[in-house]
Design a protein around this motif. Structure first.
Motif, PDB file in Angstrom:
ATOM      1  N   GLY A  64       0.810  -1.211   0.000  1.00  0.00           N
ATOM      2  CA  GLY A  64       0.000   0.000   0.000  1.00  0.00           C
ATOM      3  C   GLY A  64       0.845   1.264   0.000  1.00  0.00           C
ATOM      4  N   PHE A  65       0.141   2.387   0.133  1.00  0.00           N
ATOM      5  CA  PHE A  65       0.763   3.715   0.106  1.00  0.00           C
ATOM      6  C   PHE A  65       1.754   3.844   1.263  1.00  0.00           C
ATOM      7  CE2 PHE A  65       0.151   8.445   0.853  1.00  0.00           C
ATOM      8  CZ  PHE A  65       0.752   8.858  -0.326  1.00  0.00           C
ATOM      9  N   TYR A  66       2.941   4.338   0.958  1.00  0.00           N
ATOM     10  CA  TYR A  66       4.043   4.294   1.931  1.00  0.00           C
ATOM     11  C   TYR A  66       4.782   5.636   1.917  1.00  0.00           C
ATOM     12  CZ  TYR A  66       7.492   1.338   4.466  1.00  0.00           C
ATOM     13  OH  TYR A  66       8.303   0.744   5.393  1.00  0.00           O
ATOM     14  N   PRO A  67       4.119   6.693   2.440  1.00  0.00           N
ATOM     15  CA  PRO A  67       4.671   8.044   2.254  1.00  0.00           C
ATOM     16  C   PRO A  67       5.741   8.428   3.286  1.00  0.00           C
ATOM     17  CG  PRO A  67       2.625   8.202   3.461  1.00  0.00           C
ATOM     18  CD  PRO A  67       2.857   6.734   3.223  1.00  0.00           C
ATOM     19  N   LEU A  68       6.688   7.545   3.508  1.00  0.00           N
ATOM     20  CA  LEU A  68       7.690   7.757   4.557  1.00  0.00           C
ATOM     21  C   LEU A  68       8.698   8.813   4.098  1.00  0.00           C
ATOM     22  CD1 LEU A  68       8.294   6.425   7.361  1.00  0.00           C
ATOM     23  CD2 LEU A  68       9.941   5.014   6.168  1.00  0.00           C
ATOM     24  N   GLY A  69       8.467  10.056   4.545  1.00  0.00           N
ATOM     25  CA  GLY A  69       9.273  11.190   4.099  1.00  0.00           C
ATOM     26  C   GLY A  69      10.761  10.908   4.193  1.00  0.00           C
ATOM     27  N   SER A  70      11.490  11.371   3.175  1.00  0.00           N
ATOM     28  CA  SER A  70      12.942  11.255   3.066  1.00  0.00           C
ATOM     29  C   SER A  70      13.403   9.867   2.625  1.00  0.00           C
ATOM     30  CB  SER A  70      13.640  11.613   4.396  1.00  0.00           C
ATOM     31  OG  SER A  70      14.968  11.984   4.128  1.00  0.00           O
ATOM     32  N   ASN A 211      16.002  20.385   0.948  1.00  0.00           N
ATOM     33  CA  ASN A 211      16.316  20.125   2.349  1.00  0.00           C
ATOM     34  C   ASN A 211      15.217  19.259   2.984  1.00  0.00           C
ATOM     35  OD1 ASN A 211      14.176  21.819   3.046  1.00  0.00           O
ATOM     36  ND2 ASN A 211      15.500  23.584   3.395  1.00  0.00           N
ATOM     37  N   THR A 212      15.377  18.995   4.275  1.00  0.00           N
ATOM     38  CA  THR A 212      14.435  18.050   4.898  1.00  0.00           C
ATOM     39  C   THR A 212      13.034  18.644   5.064  1.00  0.00           C
ATOM     40  OG1 THR A 212      15.243  18.720   7.057  1.00  0.00           O
ATOM     41  CG2 THR A 212      16.199  16.729   6.115  1.00  0.00           C
ATOM     42  N   LEU A 213      12.874  19.926   4.728  1.00  0.00           N
ATOM     43  CA  LEU A 213      11.535  20.505   4.715  1.00  0.00           C
ATOM     44  C   LEU A 213      10.897  20.333   3.343  1.00  0.00           C
ATOM     45  CD1 LEU A 213      12.534  23.759   6.609  1.00  0.00           C
ATOM     46  CD2 LEU A 213      11.209  21.858   7.539  1.00  0.00           C
ATOM     47  N   GLY A 214      11.647  19.714   2.421  1.00  0.00           N
ATOM     48  CA  GLY A 214      11.129  19.525   1.067  1.00  0.00           C
ATOM     49  C   GLY A 214      11.274  20.774   0.222  1.00  0.00           C
ATOM     50  N   LEU A 215      12.181  21.682   0.617  1.00  0.00           N
ATOM     51  CA  LEU A 215      12.317  22.955  -0.100  1.00  0.00           C
ATOM     52  C   LEU A 215      13.629  23.014  -0.882  1.00  0.00           C
ATOM     53  CD1 LEU A 215      11.182  25.277   2.840  1.00  0.00           C
ATOM     54  CD2 LEU A 215       9.768  24.383   0.976  1.00  0.00           C
ATOM     55  N   PHE A 216      13.559  23.572  -2.078  1.00  0.00           N
ATOM     56  CA  PHE A 216      14.745  23.798  -2.904  1.00  0.00           C
ATOM     57  C   PHE A 216      15.250  25.190  -2.559  1.00  0.00           C
ATOM     58  CE2 PHE A 216      17.360  24.879  -6.410  1.00  0.00           C
ATOM     59  CZ  PHE A 216      17.710  23.711  -7.067  1.00  0.00           C
ATOM     60  N   ILE A 401      -2.320   1.817   4.689  1.00  0.00           N
ATOM     61  CA  ILE A 401      -1.494   3.016   4.527  1.00  0.00           C
ATOM     62  C   ILE A 401      -0.386   2.943   5.575  1.00  0.00           C
ATOM     63  CG2 ILE A 401      -2.976   4.399   6.046  1.00  0.00           C
ATOM     64  CD1 ILE A 401      -2.294   6.847   4.413  1.00  0.00           C
ATOM     65  N   HIS A 402       0.828   3.244   5.168  1.00  0.00           N
ATOM     66  CA  HIS A 402       1.928   3.313   6.123  1.00  0.00           C
ATOM     67  C   HIS A 402       1.994   4.751   6.624  1.00  0.00           C
ATOM     68  CE1 HIS A 402       5.978   3.243   7.805  1.00  0.00           C
ATOM     69  NE2 HIS A 402       5.928   1.927   7.755  1.00  0.00           N
ATOM     70  N   PRO A 403       2.217   4.983   7.903  1.00  0.00           N
ATOM     71  CA  PRO A 403       2.302   6.366   8.381  1.00  0.00           C
ATOM     72  C   PRO A 403       3.501   7.085   7.762  1.00  0.00           C
ATOM     73  CG  PRO A 403       2.160   4.810  10.217  1.00  0.00           C
ATOM     74  CD  PRO A 403       2.394   4.007   8.984  1.00  0.00           C
ATOM     75  N   PRO A 404       3.427   8.418   7.718  1.00  0.00           N
ATOM     76  CA  PRO A 404       4.593   9.169   7.246  1.00  0.00           C
ATOM     77  C   PRO A 404       5.692   9.176   8.315  1.00  0.00           C
ATOM     78  CG  PRO A 404       2.892  10.675   7.997  1.00  0.00           C
ATOM     79  CD  PRO A 404       2.315   9.289   8.112  1.00  0.00           C
ATOM     80  N   THR A 405       6.820   9.749   7.968  1.00  0.00           N
ATOM     81  CA  THR A 405       7.902   9.961   8.936  1.00  0.00           C
ATOM     82  C   THR A 405       7.407  10.942   9.996  1.00  0.00           C
ATOM     83  OG1 THR A 405       9.533   9.604   7.215  1.00  0.00           O
ATOM     84  CG2 THR A 405      10.277  10.838   9.147  1.00  0.00           C
ATOM     85  N   ILE A 406       7.719  10.686  11.256  1.00  0.00           N
ATOM     86  CA  ILE A 406       7.281  11.621  12.305  1.00  0.00           C
ATOM     87  C   ILE A 406       8.478  12.125  13.124  1.00  0.00           C
ATOM     88  CG2 ILE A 406       4.917  10.769  12.511  1.00  0.00           C
ATOM     89  CD1 ILE A 406       5.772   9.055  14.867  1.00  0.00           C
ATOM     90  N   TYR A 407       8.299  13.283  13.732  1.00  0.00           N
ATOM     91  CA  TYR A 407       9.335  13.932  14.566  1.00  0.00           C
ATOM     92  C   TYR A 407      10.634  14.165  13.813  1.00  0.00           C
ATOM     93  CZ  TYR A 407       5.935  13.023  18.149  1.00  0.00           C
ATOM     94  OH  TYR A 407       4.761  13.006  18.860  1.00  0.00           O
ATOM     95  N   LEU A 416       5.104  15.867  10.756  1.00  0.00           N
ATOM     96  CA  LEU A 416       4.756  14.742   9.885  1.00  0.00           C
ATOM     97  C   LEU A 416       5.408  15.055   8.549  1.00  0.00           C
ATOM     98  CD1 LEU A 416       0.880  14.133  10.107  1.00  0.00           C
ATOM     99  CD2 LEU A 416       2.656  12.995  11.415  1.00  0.00           C
ATOM    100  N   MET A 417       6.250  14.153   8.060  1.00  0.00           N
ATOM    101  CA  MET A 417       6.987  14.412   6.824  1.00  0.00           C
ATOM    102  C   MET A 417       6.481  13.436   5.762  1.00  0.00           C
ATOM    103  SD  MET A 417      10.979  13.813   6.465  1.00  0.00           S
ATOM    104  CE  MET A 417      12.074  14.948   5.657  1.00  0.00           C
ATOM    105  N   VAL A 418       5.859  13.974   4.739  1.00  0.00           N
ATOM    106  CA  VAL A 418       5.097  13.145   3.799  1.00  0.00           C
ATOM    107  C   VAL A 418       5.744  13.148   2.409  1.00  0.00           C
ATOM    108  CG1 VAL A 418       2.795  12.711   2.856  1.00  0.00           C
ATOM    109  CG2 VAL A 418       3.027  13.917   5.045  1.00  0.00           C
ATOM    110  N   GLU A 419       6.075  11.967   1.914  1.00  0.00           N
ATOM    111  CA  GLU A 419       6.627  11.855   0.559  1.00  0.00           C
ATOM    112  C   GLU A 419       5.787  10.849  -0.239  1.00  0.00           C
ATOM    113  OE1 GLU A 419      10.671  10.351   0.170  1.00  0.00           O
ATOM    114  OE2 GLU A 419      10.691  10.813  -1.963  1.00  0.00           O
ATOM    115  N   PRO A 420       4.867  11.338  -1.059  1.00  0.00           N
ATOM    116  CA  PRO A 420       3.996  10.392  -1.788  1.00  0.00           C
ATOM    117  C   PRO A 420       4.757   9.596  -2.844  1.00  0.00           C
ATOM    118  CG  PRO A 420       3.192  12.686  -1.978  1.00  0.00           C
ATOM    119  CD  PRO A 420       4.543  12.743  -1.362  1.00  0.00           C
ATOM    120  N   THR A 421       5.841  10.130  -3.352  1.00  0.00           N
ATOM    121  CA  THR A 421       6.682   9.578  -4.434  1.00  0.00           C
ATOM    122  C   THR A 421       6.014   9.682  -5.802  1.00  0.00           C
ATOM    123  OG1 THR A 421       6.106   7.231  -4.649  1.00  0.00           O
ATOM    124  CG2 THR A 421       7.605   7.815  -2.847  1.00  0.00           C
ATOM    125  N   GLU A 422       6.844   9.548  -6.805  1.00  0.00           N
ATOM    126  CA  GLU A 422       6.412   9.743  -8.194  1.00  0.00           C
ATOM    127  C   GLU A 422       5.605   8.591  -8.752  1.00  0.00           C
ATOM    128  OE1 GLU A 422       9.505   9.497  -7.033  1.00  0.00           O
ATOM    129  OE2 GLU A 422      10.882   8.507  -8.416  1.00  0.00           O
TER     130      GLU A 422
END
Ligand SMILES: *Cc1c(COP(=O)(O)O)cnc(C)c1O
Length: 478
Positions: A64-70, A211-216, A401-407, A416-422
């Protein structure tokens, strides 16, 4: 679920091997066990069921969906697995004569060539086994580069507070001291703070970008210029290259070294400990210091007396490189930018779907991932990022659904750090967004139930500190 040792019963077993048809050779004196190995005895059927049951308790991208940020838990085409499993790639030995491994050498050359082009670097090396290992290797190149000029004063690596946690750790392992600089209110590097700490003791800068905030960082050219003008070198943490692949190149942005996580962006499934590949790319000036494989996988050894030494055996995890080559060949040059376009589109789409109730921690569009802060939800309703993540596992609107990265990142409270992926479809992202919003609504009306979540998962809330500090990895029972 019982351990395989607990299921074991004396006398059971399975003999699937034919009788030995060569004379038995005794083990050399002193090499034999004093007591027989304590192996479990089960019949073949039970063994099969045991491992099937274990496999069902695992969650992976195929479930399933695995939005584990980073972490880029994306779908990896199965064809690349098949190709990496071909006997011509698996049944080789690193010390085989060169003329017997020409096909493999060709794959290494192909993959290195494509990755040089994608990163804008002059050389690529596959020896490091993972991302953090690539960081260490890249930093050792920077160190060797300065030392080769007789410049021993450059002992500091500048690391922004929005960097991946491995960056400062790798800098310390490479023998540098770390200078931490804060981000501005926009989540990007504060240029004044950067200038203030840059000087003749600067060995370089390590930038996680996005960066880890998802910002360029929009000032990226100015940042690398400041470091170069001070005599330092620029390191690009390219573990999340899916955000920029085929669009912009670290080599064109003033970076001297980059590492990639082939096990994130380039089609090797990961999680559970590997194998991975933290391929390192560098500019011409640092190429003489790259690690050597010490076999036919690496030619020209005699021309590189300044090499930093080996960081791993031979040429690294070769089959990971095979997958990367297969992936890149399938996509072709014209489709590689689609990786980044879809990664960025998916993340922004999901971020916008959540915005009204769960606004992002920083303004502006994101790259391949975004970060939410549940600080307010926690203050108002007592629901923490942990409660939220656990409750997501119970959401029926998006089963599995897998939880996103937390803390993480640390600079955002209740993150909550969410990466849906391409590789996710719009339908899946919609379902996931509905699940996030449902948990939010539940937090407002019935926060108590969130603190008891998850109710449907195999395990609930293990003591994470105890699991890390006192892991039980051996069976001590009967
Ligand atoms: C995953 C990641 C790393 C570390 O990679 P490993 O293979 O886990 O060592 C480093 N930097 C960033 C930005 C990452 O996302």
């Amino acid at each position: 679920m019982k351990l395989i040792f607990e299921k074991s019963r004396e006398g059971l077993g399975c003999t699937i091997l034919p009788p030995c048809d060569v004379p038995a050779a005794p083990l050399p004196e002193g090499m034999a066990r004093k007591k027989p190995a304590r192996l479990p005895s089960l019949d073949e059927n039970q063994i099969s069921r045991h491992y099937s049951a274990l496999a069902k308790r695992v969650f992976g991208v195929n479930d399933g969906f695995y939005p584990l940020g980073s972490c880029t838990m994306k779908y990896n085409p199965k064809m690349n697995e098949e190709l990496a499993g071909l006997p011509g790639f698996t049944d080789i030995h690193p010390l085989q004569p060169e003329h017997t491994v020409q096909g493999c050498l060709k794959v290494l050359d192909l993959a290195a060539g494509y990755l040089r082009e994608i990163t804008g670097m002059d050389a690529v090396n596959f020896q490091p086994a993972a991302g953090a290992h690539g960081e260490l290797t890249g930093l050792l190149l920077i160190k060797a580069g300065h030392e080769s000029r007789g410049d021993a004063a450059r002992t500091k690596i500048i690391v922004p507070d929005s960097a991946h946690g491995t960056n400062p750790a790798s800098a310390v392992m490479a023998g540098f001291s770390v200078v931490n600089i804060p981000s501005g209110p926009d989540g990007c590097i504060d240029l004044a703070a950067l200038k203030a700490v840059t000087g003749p003791d600067t060995a370089g800068l390590m930038l996680t970008n996005p960066n880890t905030l998802g910002l360029f960082d929009p000032n990226i050219l100015e940042i690398t210029r400041i470091i170069h003008e001070a005599g330092g070198l620029n390191y690009y943490d390219g573990a999340n290259l899916n955000a920029i692949a085929g669009i912009v190149r670290p080599g064109d942005m003033g970076f001297d070294v980059v590492h990639l996580n082939l096990h994130k962006t380039f089609s090797t499934p990961h999680g559970g400990g590997g194998p991975g590949s933290g391929a390192v790319g560098c500019k011409e000036a640092l190429a003489p210091f790259l690690p050597l494989a010490g076999n036919v996988m690496e030619r020209g050894a005699e021309e590189r007396p300044q090499c930093i030494g080996r960081v791993r055996a031979f040429g690294g995890n070769f089959l990971v490189v095979v997958r990367a080559a297969a992936y890149l060949l399938t996509l072709g040059k014209e489709n590689i930018p689609e990786i980044a376009r879809n990664a960025v589109l998916n993340a922004n789409y999901m971020m916008e779907r959540l915005r009204a109730k769960l606004p992002p921690a920083y303004p502006g569009p994101c790259m391949h991932e975004f970060v939410l802060s549940l600080e307010k939800l926690k203050a108002d309703y007592g629901v923490s990022a942990l409660d939220f993540a656990k409750a997501l596992q119970d959401q029926r609107s998006c089963p599995g659904i897998h939880p996103p990265t937390i803390y993480f990142p640390l600079i955002v409270h209740e993150a909550l750090m969410v990466e849906p992926t391409e590789t996710e479809s719009r339908e899946t992202i919609d379902d996931a967004a509905d699940a996030f919003l449902a948990v939010y609504d539940q937090a407002l009306t019935d926060s108590e139930s969130l603190r008891a979540a998850p109710r449907t998962a195999v395990i609930g809330r293990p003591d994470e500190v105890k699991a890390a500090r006192q892991p039980v990895v051996r069976f001590h029972g009967a």
